[in-house]
Design a protein around this motif. Structure first.
Motif, PDB file in Angstrom:
ATOM      1  N   UNK A  67      24.475 -73.749 -26.778  1.00 32.86           N
ATOM      2  CA  UNK A  67      24.312 -74.519 -25.529  1.00 32.86           C
ATOM      3  C   UNK A  67      23.837 -75.916 -25.922  1.00 32.86           C
ATOM      4  N   UNK A  68      24.468 -76.927 -25.341  1.00 34.78           N
ATOM      5  CA  UNK A  68      24.069 -78.307 -25.666  1.00 34.78           C
ATOM      6  C   UNK A  68      23.408 -78.971 -24.464  1.00 34.78           C
ATOM      7  N   UNK A  69      22.425 -79.809 -24.782  1.00 30.80           N
ATOM      8  CA  UNK A  69      21.704 -80.552 -23.747  1.00 30.80           C
ATOM      9  C   UNK A  69      21.580 -82.003 -24.160  1.00 30.80           C
ATOM     10  N   UNK A  70      21.445 -82.848 -23.161  1.00 30.68           N
ATOM     11  CA  UNK A  70      21.155 -84.253 -23.412  1.00 30.68           C
ATOM     12  C   UNK A  70      20.334 -84.782 -22.250  1.00 30.68           C
ATOM     13  N   UNK A  83      19.508 -89.344 -25.140  1.00 33.97           N
ATOM     14  CA  UNK A  83      19.632 -88.506 -26.335  1.00 33.97           C
ATOM     15  C   UNK A  83      21.068 -87.993 -26.414  1.00 33.97           C
ATOM     16  N   UNK A  84      21.616 -87.878 -27.628  1.00 31.65           N
ATOM     17  CA  UNK A  84      22.982 -87.345 -27.768  1.00 31.65           C
ATOM     18  C   UNK A  84      22.977 -85.835 -27.529  1.00 31.65           C
ATOM     19  N   UNK A 135      14.487 -78.254 -28.977  1.00 37.10           N
ATOM     20  CA  UNK A 135      13.362 -78.971 -29.597  1.00 37.10           C
ATOM     21  C   UNK A 135      13.823 -80.281 -30.227  1.00 37.10           C
ATOM     22  N   UNK A 136      15.036 -80.273 -30.786  1.00 37.03           N
ATOM     23  CA  UNK A 136      15.600 -81.501 -31.357  1.00 37.03           C
ATOM     24  C   UNK A 136      15.806 -82.540 -30.263  1.00 37.03           C
ATOM     25  N   UNK A 137      16.358 -82.109 -29.122  1.00 35.90           N
ATOM     26  CA  UNK A 137      16.587 -83.036 -28.000  1.00 35.90           C
ATOM     27  C   UNK A 137      15.281 -83.692 -27.577  1.00 35.90           C
ATOM     28  N   UNK A 172      19.720 -84.550 -16.537  1.00 35.89           N
ATOM     29  CA  UNK A 172      19.712 -83.478 -17.526  1.00 35.89           C
ATOM     30  C   UNK A 172      21.141 -82.971 -17.682  1.00 35.89           C
ATOM     31  N   UNK A 173      21.702 -83.174 -18.860  1.00 38.38           N
ATOM     32  CA  UNK A 173      23.090 -82.791 -19.130  1.00 38.38           C
ATOM     33  C   UNK A 173      23.119 -81.435 -19.842  1.00 38.38           C
ATOM     34  N   UNK A 174      24.015 -80.557 -19.384  1.00 36.51           N
ATOM     35  CA  UNK A 174      24.006 -79.168 -19.849  1.00 36.51           C
ATOM     36  C   UNK A 174      25.434 -78.694 -20.063  1.00 36.51           C
ATOM     37  N   UNK A 175      25.688 -78.140 -21.251  1.00 41.01           N
ATOM     38  CA  UNK A 175      27.049 -77.739 -21.606  1.00 41.01           C
ATOM     39  C   UNK A 175      27.038 -76.387 -22.306  1.00 41.01           C
ATOM     40  N   UNK A 176      27.876 -75.473 -21.822  1.00 38.80           N
ATOM     41  CA  UNK A 176      28.045 -74.178 -22.481  1.00 38.80           C
ATOM     42  C   UNK A 176      29.261 -74.263 -23.409  1.00 38.80           C
TER      43      UNK A 176
END
Length: 522
Positions: A23-26, A71-72, A78-80, A152-156
């Motif tokens: 899962x990606x977030x930005x 943030x990318x 935690x990295x975000x 808040x960007x959210x990608x599955x």
């Protein structure tokens, strides 16, 4: 009807674990640059922060003084958060004595003319961005554009959609299936966004200067020298004073399918507005707006959520969606959290992940016109009276108390959090939901409740409180060690961005008028 628990019991394979871990977030965090006296900065976007047009992590929004820190996409929460902290440190090191305003509603602003429209250089793309903002000023006024928020960007990942598609027994094209499921999520975000506003609305008070004597019809109380507040309010930012769609209420954007959404949005971009026609487009050689249509461009749609696809150079957002489907959703309903130097906390991010998964997994499928109206009325009620002890909302025509309905939803949140923790091998999600539970029954524990309590117990003006926090946070931010983005790396990005802006300017081959004609041509 299949419950969320039953759905999750089908999603337990190693393949699902691998997918969930991708899962990606930005995050996009807006914040005004403010002087040591608490007034809006009148300085240009600092050259040390690079070019607002082309810097990947630091840009401006509406005005020269409204920073946007980005943030990318990352598959590690935690990295975000660490990247967000590092970008904040870089900014703090390069804005002199100025500080970042830690609230959604702006600092004291004496006059709308103090809000200088952001400049993006001499390229056609840069001029278009500034002209669009000039249009916003002429349509809505600049004061509304001084409000800050968090996106808040959210990608599955593709692997997750593949598993879900197989379990559903769907033979739809993969891209179409993914977009349909994302639209399901979007419809439920619209339906349940009041939860985000209740928990994380953090602007129940503001500086009276924002109104400039305008009548609002809102039942404000006042305190201190120049502060006003709503007794049970949660988010003035999301009220008719701020980023609401009251001015766009007749657009009737539909969310039944991606195709419907695109069609309605394109129609708004190509339908003339009698009101905006009066402003004019190019008057005495100066652009007043990009066009006189209901929306100048897609970004003008003020919605709490947007389905998104990364646009290629020169590509419109709706074309990107039509060509490649939905890649991620952008949740836009978050106020800046005044209790975090970064505008959002790691705990909030975990809760938002759970909320977004709930919106995907919920069995609520349609969003009829009546349901959309109901959702908007629920949101308005929570914006203005969210902490009222006996607040009642409506769910598919049935009246429910806010606390009972939230209690039911949090049972599902707890189940989703435990499921996520299983796949991550941690307890972070369950811990975050547990920490948020007191807000379900006790509104004083919400962010808006804490803000008002702080202001009232210390007898501090909203503006004074904001400035105190801003100065405290600047020191805290500067004392942090960087872990993802070093100062050197971000300095190199700034230098690179200045060169990239120059390259964009040098590449222009037509004048601005022709560029706009070409851009809006289908």
């Amino acid at each position: 009807m299949t419950t969320i628990k039953q759905k999750l019991e089908r999603l337990t394979s190693a393949q699902v674990t691998k997918a969930i871990n991708n899962i990606k977030r930005g995050i996009e965090r807006e914040s005004l640059r403010v002087n040591t006296d608490g007034k809006l900065s009148q300085l240009d976007h600092p050259i040390a922060l690079g070019a607002a047009l082309t810097h990947p992590y630091v840009t401006t929004d509406f005005s020269e003084s409204l920073l946007e820190l980005i943030t990318p996409p990352s598959n590690n929460i935690n990295t975000t958060f660490a990247q967000l902290k590092d970008v904040h440190k870089f900014v703090a090191q390069n804005i002199g004595d100025e500080v970042l305003w830690p609230m959604s509603m702006p600092c004291f602003i004496n006059n709308e003319d103090d809000i200088r429209i952001a400049q993006f250089g001499n390229s056609n793309v840069g001029k278009m961005k500034s002209t669009y903002r000039t249009g916003l000023k002429n349509r809505y006024g600049s004061m509304m554009q001084a409000i800050s928020g968090i996106h808040y960007n959210f990608s599955l990942p593709t692997e997750f959609w593949q598993v879900l598609k197989e379990l559903d027994g769907s033979d739809d094209d993969s891209q179409d299936y993914q977009s349909a499921k994302y639209m399901h999520m979007v419809r439920n975000i619209k339906r349940f966004v009041w939860i985000v506003t209740y928990l994380y609305g953090a602007s129940p008070a503001m500086c009276k200067s924002f109104l400039k004597g305008r009548e609002t019809g809102l039942d404000f109380d006042s305190f201190g020298k120049g502060s006003i507040f709503l007794k049970n309010g949660t988010s003035l930012r999301m009220s008719d004073l701020g980023y609401t769609n009251s001015a766009q209420s007749e657009l009737n954007i539909e969310y039944g399918s991606l195709t419907q959404y695109i069609e309605k949005l394109r129609k708004a971009i190509h339908t003339e507005s009698a009101e905006y026609k009066k402003i004019g487009v190019k008057v005495d050689g100066e652009y007043k707006q990009l066009n006189h249509n209901i929306l100048q461009i897609e970004n003008e749609l003020y919605a709490p959520v947007r389905p998104k696809q990364i646009a290629e150079s020169g590509e419109k957002p709706t074309d990107a969606l039509a060509n490649r489907g939905i890649m991620y959703v952008e949740l836009r309903a978050l106020d800046v959290n005044p209790f975090s130097p970064y505008g959002i906390s790691l705990e909030q991010m975990h809760v938002l992940d759970v909320f977004l998964m709930y919106c995907l997994l919920s069995s609520e499928t349609e969003l009829t016109d009546a349901q959309q109206q109901e959702a908007e009325e629920n949101q308005d009620a929570v914006v203005l009276e969210g902490r009222k002890p006996d607040l009642e909302l409506s769910h598919n025509g049935v009246t429910k108390s806010r606390s009972n309905w939230l209690g039911e939803i949090f049972d599902d949140f707890t189940t989703i959090a435990a499921w996520l923790d299983t796949h991550y091998g941690k307890t972070d999600y369950s811990d975050a939901i547990k920490a948020t539970l007191p807000s379900v029954t006790e509104p004083a524990n919400t962010l808006s409740g804490k803000v008002l309590s702080k202001l009232q117990t210390t007898q501090t003006d909203n503006g004074v409180f904001g400035l105190q926090l801003a100065q405290q946070y600047k020191q805290e931010i500067l004392n942090n060690e960087t872990s993802e983005f070093s100062a050197e790396f971000l300095q190199q990005e700034s230098v690179k961005s200045l060169q990239n802006q120059q390259d964009v300017e040098n590449a222009d081959s037509v004048n601005f008028d022709d560029f706009l004609t070409e851009y809006f041509k289908y």
